[in-house]
Design an enzyme around this catalytic site. Structure first.
Site, PDB file in Angstrom:
ATOM      1  N   GLY A  92       0.813  -1.216   0.000  1.00  0.00           N
ATOM      2  CA  GLY A  92       0.000   0.000   0.000  1.00  0.00           C
ATOM      3  C   GLY A  92       0.841   1.257   0.000  1.00  0.00           C
ATOM      4  N   GLY A  94       2.621   3.767   1.452  1.00  0.00           N
ATOM      5  CA  GLY A  94       3.238   4.042   2.750  1.00  0.00           C
ATOM      6  C   GLY A  94       3.815   5.441   2.837  1.00  0.00           C
ATOM      7  NE  ARG A  95       8.444   6.324  -0.894  1.00  0.00           N
ATOM      8  CZ  ARG A  95       9.610   6.546  -1.433  1.00  0.00           C
ATOM      9  NH1 ARG A  95      10.313   7.587  -1.093  1.00  0.00           N
ATOM     10  NH2 ARG A  95      10.075   5.714  -2.338  1.00  0.00           N
ATOM     11  CG  ASP A 127      10.953   8.657   6.627  1.00  0.00           C
ATOM     12  OD1 ASP A 127      10.451   8.242   5.557  1.00  0.00           O
ATOM     13  OD2 ASP A 127      12.037   9.279   6.666  1.00  0.00           O
ATOM     14  CG  ASP A 254       5.108  -3.391  -5.118  1.00  0.00           C
ATOM     15  OD1 ASP A 254       5.795  -4.413  -5.307  1.00  0.00           O
ATOM     16  OD2 ASP A 254       5.584  -2.349  -4.645  1.00  0.00           O
ATOM     17  CG  ASP A 264       6.603   3.141  -7.721  1.00  0.00           C
ATOM     18  OD1 ASP A 264       6.254   4.331  -7.744  1.00  0.00           O
ATOM     19  OD2 ASP A 264       6.110   2.314  -6.942  1.00  0.00           O
TER      20      ASP A 264
END
Ligand code: AMP
Ligand code: MG
Length: 487
Positions: A92, A94-95, A127, A254, A264
């Site tokens: 998913g 995450g950032r 983070d 992904d 990506d």
């Protein structure tokens, strides 16, 4: 100066509406001092966004998540994925966040998405942030890919957050505003399949068909037609990567789109020496995503897509597997046809009637170039000059001069079209040493080299005076190149 026009920006929330189980409403981190570093004005225009407004405080707020247009529902998207062959059920965003969809000037629905926008419930140990260097890297490489005519997500803007990001060192933080025809991935289907809810899986498939492969809706078996369309799109995409010497570097499921766009840009890089074993990514120790492995990995990823789709392909699993296997067998011939047609074009032989002679010449060049570790981009571009009668620039790339001369004679006897070659063989790609130079400067505060590189690679086929250093391979002193995941 005309004042920036406040936009009537309407973002749809189609993904969130149609697939609420996979969309987690979320807000971006509120960065204290967002500052625009790069803005893609022509893409903004395509999207009907006023560049002057995007440069304003409010516009920069939109591009970094601070300003949410009225009615928009930013969401973190859920997806799963095989990473280096191992399955992760919950990856998913995450950032990242999907801000919503908008209709461009061609009537197409496009995702507006932020990367580096802070932690989400999918962040696991991360983070949620991104650094200036990797976000500008995605910007310049994705825009180069677009200019090369290769399907890709686009980069609308990079905004510095004013916040420090801690990696091995302290780095300036940034958010990338990305545009894609969607963010549906193979991993999106894997996630839906893993819920065990076949109706959810069906809605994901229907959503994908409507957005990317509408023709499949009219097929006798729409979900099989969807699978075949994605097989075709990925075969064509990976052939284009191979032809231009692009190494994606992290072809996890992904990171494989249903649209057939490259997505990506993490540890990706362009080949210098023509070597199938080339790996740049520091974490790809087994060479799973090496240049020459990309077609095989794409096929493996599509097999994972087929597995996710099985409940939609037939009533019983055995039939579904048989149907999927047969469709997946379409990958290799499609890939080979796309690659062969591309190589023909690169050698100026697109219309040549003698198939056998052309494939021998193509195969022999690949062997010769690999044996001589010739620079991929320089080779094809300099062959354009060789087709015009000046073989010296290409000849200078080889150690085996006799081999090159014999090959060139055979190739030239087929009558290559030099002008056509120059339209498909780029002079300028974002070479690794130039990208590093640009990002190092940008991280230190000087955007000049980044802006110049972007301008050069935005017109990759158009040779211009004074730009020799952008066409030349890396100097020896650059050494072995290593890339790191875009974290
Ligand atoms: P990527 O390698 O960028 O395709 O990301 C793989 C997965 O790791 C995705 O689920 C990302 O959202 C997540 N991820 C990558 N970097 C970070 C980060 N700094 N913080 C949180 N999640 C991250
Ligand atoms: Mg990813």
């Amino acid at each position: 100066m005309t004042p920036a026009q406040a936009p009537t920006l309407t973002l749809d929330n189609r993904f969130a509406r149609e697939l609420p189980e996979m969309a987690l409403a979320w807000k971006a981190h509120q960065f204290p001092a967002p500052r625009l570093l790069a803005l893609n004005e022509s893409l903004a225009a395509e999207l009907g966004l006023d560049p002057a407004w995007l440069r304003s405080e409010e516009g920069t707020g939109l591009l970094s998540g601070k300003v949410v247009p009225e009615g928009a529902t930013p969401v973190a998207q859920a997806y799963a994925g095989h990473q280096f062959g191992g399955y992760s059920p919950r990856l998913g965003d995450g950032r990242a966040l999907l801000l919503g969809e908008l209709v461009d000037d061609g009537g197409r629905l496009r995702d507006l998405h932020l990367k580096g926008s802070g932690r989400t419930p999918f962040s696991r140990g991360g983070d949620g942030f991104a650094a200036v260097g990797p976000m500008l890297r995605e910007y310049v490489i994705s825009e180069a890919m677009h200019a090369l005519g290769i399907p890709t997500t686009r980069s609308l803007a990079v905004v510095a957050t004013g916040q420090t990001v801690y990696r091995e060192e302290a780095l300036p933080g940034a958010v990338l505003a990305r545009v894609a025809s969607s963010h549906l991935r193979v991993g999106t289907f894997q996630f839906a399949r893993a819920t065990g809810d076949v109706e959810l899986l069906r809605r994901v498939a229907d959503h994908a068909i409507a957005r990317h492969h509408p023709g499949a809706a009219d097929a006798e078996q729409p979900y099989l037609a969807l699978f075949e369309a994605v097989v075709a799109a990925q075969a064509s995409l990976v052939a284009q990567w191979m032809l231009v010497g692009f190494v994606h570097g992290v072809m996890n499921t992904d990171n494989v789109t249903i649209s057939g766009e490259t997505i990506d840009y993490g540890p990706c890089a362009f080949l210098d020496a023509f070597d199938p074993a080339t790996v740049y990514s520091s974490i790809d120790t087994g060479g799973r995503y090496a240049y020459g492995n990309q077609p095989v990995v794409a096929e493996w990823n599509l097999a994972r897509f087929a597995e996710a789709l099985l409940p939609l392909l037939a009533e019983d699993q055995e039939t579904a597997i048989a149907v999927a296997t047969e469709a997946l067998e379409g990958f290799r011939p499609r890939y080979s046809a796309a690659w062969s047609a591309g190589m023909r074009a690169k050698l100026g032989l697109a219309g040549h009637a003698d198939d056998a002679a052309v494939s021998t010449v193509v195969g022999d060049l690949v062997t010769l170039a690999q044996d001589n570790r010739v620079d991929h981009t320089s080779l094809f571009r300099s062959l354009g000059a060789a087709a015009r009668g000046d073989a010296e620039p290409a000849r200078g790339l080889f150690l085996d001069l006799a081999g090159f001369d014999a090959w060139t004679q055979r190739w030239r006897s087929l009558g290559p079209d030099a002008t056509a070659m120059d339209r498909v063989n780029p002079v300028y790609v974002p070479r690794n040493h130039l990208v590093e130079e640009a990002l190092t400067s940008a991280t230190a505060g000087d955007l000049g080299p980044f802006e110049r590189l972007l301008e050069v690679v935005a017109a990759p086929y158009d040779e211009r005076p004074g730009l020799d250093r952008y066409a030349d391979p890396a100097p020896e002193s650059f050494g072995t190149y290593r890339t790191f995941c875009g974290t």
